[in-house]
Design an enzyme around this catalytic site. Structure first.
Site, short mmCIF file in Angstrom:
data_model
loop_
_atom_site.label_atom_id
_atom_site.label_comp_id
_atom_site.label_asym_id
_atom_site.label_seq_id
_atom_site.Cartn_x
_atom_site.Cartn_y
_atom_site.Cartn_z
N SER A 116 43.23 8.69 62.60
CA SER A 116 44.35 9.25 63.34
C SER A 116 45.67 8.66 62.86
CB SER A 116 44.19 8.96 64.84
OG SER A 116 45.36 9.30 65.55
N TYR A 139 43.27 4.05 72.07
CA TYR A 139 42.75 5.07 71.15
C TYR A 139 43.16 4.74 69.72
CZ TYR A 139 42.51 9.43 68.55
OH TYR A 139 42.25 10.37 67.58
N LYS A 176 41.41 21.19 75.88
CA LYS A 176 42.19 19.95 75.86
C LYS A 176 43.21 19.87 76.99
CE LYS A 176 43.42 18.16 71.96
NZ LYS A 176 44.05 17.97 70.63
#
Length: 316
Positions: A116, A139, A176
């Site tokens: 990411s 995250y 989402k």
């Protein structure tokens, strides 16, 4: 057989669709379907088997053999940037990925996994180097930690690739909710009220002028499949367009597609101060040097393509 983890999610389901478009349906899909709505992302796709996320990793940890495996696309993770239970996030994103890495490398199975761009934190550099990596939440830290592990344990007999996704938008992201792309949110806002709501200017940026590297999911799939076609390529690579565009440009593309609407600027949320990426732009030099030559869509091309897809399915 090809394995896709997180197959019912946004990018995972699009990878399955991309494989299907090549005539490949010998696919084991792996996911956690606690949120059953994600099954809709797979309802029009072809595959041969399904395993629950936890059952799959338990099988790998026990040394199970799954037959001849051509490649693994590892997209499954806890992707909530608001999740601060560090033990849960690390178990889901780091330890899980390590187990999969160990299993794949031992069998020389190519592993292409989702990292990411969040590992870069506030930037300002977005290049695949340790000096640029400053994760700001659990995250991002979990993705950063696995990238570190991969760097420290280079595979000599098989492909291992991490892709640092930037701001991905496109089909199959309905599940989402609030984490969906701004293109999806802006389109829904125009449909419901005729108004796109953007943040006012912050940190020297004009109203709606904050810049992100927005990449259509079809381009993300193209990168993944190119890597599948080039098993000699390993490493950690950015996956963006290499070109930052403003939220205003996304809103303008949405309004142009709808043929109506206007922009309205709202107060910048106090809780995001110091934690909001006002600028991202992938340095794509490493992937280009590895041999990838395809041209990426800009938002003027990608947003209407996405909204056409939604309209064809009577979605908003």
């Amino acid at each position: 057989m090809i394995i896709v983890t997180g197959a019912a999610g946004f990018i995972g389901s699009n990878i399955v669709a991309g494989l299907n478009a090549r005539g490949i349906d010998d696919i084991l899909i792996v996911d956690d379907l606690s949120d059953g709505s994600k099954c809709l992302n797979l309802a029009d796709l072809n595959f041969v088997d399904y395993m629950e996320y936890d059952d799959f990793i338990d099988a790998l940890a026990s040394g199970a053999e799954l037959g001849p495996i051509e490649a693994i696309f590892h997209e499954g993770a806890c992707s909530a940037t608001t999740e601060w239970d560090g033990r849960y996030v690390m178990a889901r994103n780091f330890t899980y990925s390590k187990t999969l890495h160990t299993w794949a490398v031992a069998r020389a199975v190519p592993l292409i996994y989702a990292s990411s761009a969040s590992v870069y934190g506030m930037g300002p550099q977005f290049v695949e180097q340790r000096v640029a990596e400053k994760p700001l939440n659990m995250y991002a830290f979990s993705k950063f930690a696995f990238d570190q592990y991969v760097r420290a344990h280079p595979a000599t007999n098989s492909q291992v690739v991490g892709l640092r996704y930037f701001n991905v938008y496109g089909p199959r992201e309905a599940h989402k909710g609030g984490m969906a792309s701004v293109a999806r949110h802006f389109s829904r806002q125009v449909s419901e009220s005729g108004v796109c709501r953007l943040f006012e200017g912050t940190e020297g940026y004009s109203d709606g002028g904050q810049l992100r590297d927005f990449i259509h999911v079809d381009d993300v799939v193209a990168v993944n499949l190119w890597l599948y076609d080039h098993p000699s390529v390993s490493g950690i690579f950015n996956c963006g367009t290499g070109h930052a565009q403003s939220f205003n440009e996304v809103a303008d593309a949405v309004i142009a597609w709808h043929g109506q609407g206007e922009k309205r600027y709202i107060d910048f949320p106090e809780h995001l101060a110091g934690r909001y990426q006002s600028y991202t732009q992938a340095d794509m030099g490493a992937l280009r040097q590895a041999g990838y030559t395809d041209v990426f869509m800009n938002v003027a091309e990608g947003v209407p393509r996405y909204l056409d897809w939604l309209a064809a399915r009577q979605l908003t």
